[in-house]
Design an enzyme around this catalytic site. Structure first.
Site, PDB file in Angstrom:
ATOM      1  N   GLN A   1      38.768  38.750  41.756  1.00 49.10           N
ATOM      2  CA  GLN A   1      38.458  38.407  43.140  1.00 49.10           C
ATOM      3  C   GLN A   1      37.973  36.965  43.247  1.00 49.10           C
ATOM      4  O   GLN A   1      37.785  36.465  44.352  1.00 49.10           O
ATOM      5  CB  GLN A   1      37.363  39.331  43.666  1.00 49.10           C
TER       6      GLN A   1
ATOM      7  N   HIS B   1      42.392  36.593  45.620  1.00 52.65           N
ATOM      8  CA  HIS B   1      41.984  35.768  46.748  1.00 52.65           C
ATOM      9  C   HIS B   1      42.433  34.322  46.604  1.00 52.65           C
ATOM     10  O   HIS B   1      41.960  33.459  47.332  1.00 52.65           O
ATOM     11  CB  HIS B   1      40.467  35.829  46.924  1.00 52.65           C
TER      12      HIS B   1
ATOM     13  N   GLY C   1      31.369  42.911  36.876  1.00 54.96           N
ATOM     14  CA  GLY C   1      30.635  42.039  37.778  1.00 54.96           C
ATOM     15  C   GLY C   1      31.128  42.048  39.199  1.00 54.96           C
ATOM     16  O   GLY C   1      31.161  41.009  39.857  1.00 54.96           O
TER      17      GLY C   1
END
Length: 315
Positions: free
Chosen positions: A143, A161, A254
């Site tokens: 991401q 992204h 994470g």
């Protein structure tokens, strides 16, 4: 079914058709058992699954880059000036105040250009290289828009992204890599995060432009980025959702599991009985659905988890 769930499901089915596969049904009993189980923190057990897995998906979020000193812009204090990141990363915000949005991303680019991949990024890249020699596949779905995985050496990567270092022409749609800092002279010294910092109010004609056409440029932020939601079904068209169907081991590194579309992958995989391990400093709303949860800094837990298993082929 929500539009987000529908879009994800549509992409999954598209991939499966191309691969000649069918989506396996989710058994109701399996759902109940997974939801009621408590995740294990037994590293030895996880590594036994790891040693047997042939197709491994590693999904990473802001937490892994936070350990490199990159602001997450999430949680308490997650502001740039007085703005939340999600309030700036929209077509409406860019149309209303392109100068402000470019200041925000200029600040982020400057920060990231001074940072480096950490031990977790390096361990993931080393794992991918090692397992590829054994005929095993690792793919990283991130991401993050900092390119740290690529800098660490990861080859098989999907940037959900996009990247802070790719620009797209607003007119022709072409994309180019751009590491210039600042990306245009008018942004020199701008983008300070201090809440009292004045907006630069850079004239439109001085903002980044495409050299060949003279038209405006925007950062190439892909898929589920709020700035370009229309790219959800066409950028990296099939890879990420497909992994939720064909992976035999998933790792959640994470990430809060709250950001679409990556937030749906782990639970989707887990509901099909595939072991999923979550590595994070905190639990998340979907932690209880996963087989494993390892609490701690990713730079510590990931190198241990991905180190060579005693059963691996060495030659």
């Amino acid at each position: 079914m929500s539009l987000l769930h529908f879009a994800t499901r549509r992409l999954i089915l598209q991939v499966l058709r191309e691969l000649g596969l069918k989506a396996p049904p989710v058994h109701k009993t399996l759902k109940i058992c997974i939801a009621m189980s408590r995740p294990s923190s037994n590293m030895a057990d996880f590594r036994r699954f790891f040693a047997r897995a042939k197709h491994i998906a590693i999904i990473t979020g802001a937490g892994v880059s936070a350990e490199s000193g990159v602001p997450t812009f999430r949680g308490p204090g997650g502001f740039w000036r007085k703005w939340k990141a999600e309030d700036l990363a929209t077509p409406e915000a860019f149309a209303q105040n392109p100068s402000l949005v470019w200041e925000f991303y200029h600040y982020r680019r400057e920060v990231i250009l001074k940072k480096h991949p950490n031990a977790a990024h390096v361990a993931i890249a080393a794992c991918e290289e090692r397992l590829s020699l054994q005929g095993r596949r690792v793919v990283v779905i991130t991401q993050n828009i900092d390119e740290f995985h690529t800098k660490a050496g990861t080859k098989n990567i999907l940037e959900l992204h996009g990247s802070l270092f790719k620009t797209r022409c607003c007119s022709c749609g072409n994309v180019r890599v751009n590491y210039n800092n600042p990306i245009c002279p008018a942004l020199e010294g701008k983008g300070l995060p201090d809440p009292n910092a004045p907006d630069a109010q850079i004239p439109l004609e001085n903002l980044p432009r495409w050299k060949t056409t003279g038209d405006f440029s925007v950062l190439f932020l892909l898929d589920a980025s709020p700035l370009y939601p229309s790219n959800l079904s066409c950028s990296h068209p099939v890879g990420a959702p497909a992994l939720s169907e064909v992976a035999d081991l998933g790792r959640w590194v994470g990430t809060s599991s709250l950001v679409y579309p990556a937030g749906m992958f782990g639970p989707h995989v887990a509901l099909r009985g595939i072991p999923v391990a979550e590595f994070n400093t905190v639990t998340t709303p979907v932690t209880q659905n996963f087989r494993f949860h390892f609490s701690g800094l990713c730079g510590t837990t990931i190198p241990e988890a991905l180190s060579p298993h005693e059963s691996e082929k060495t030659g």
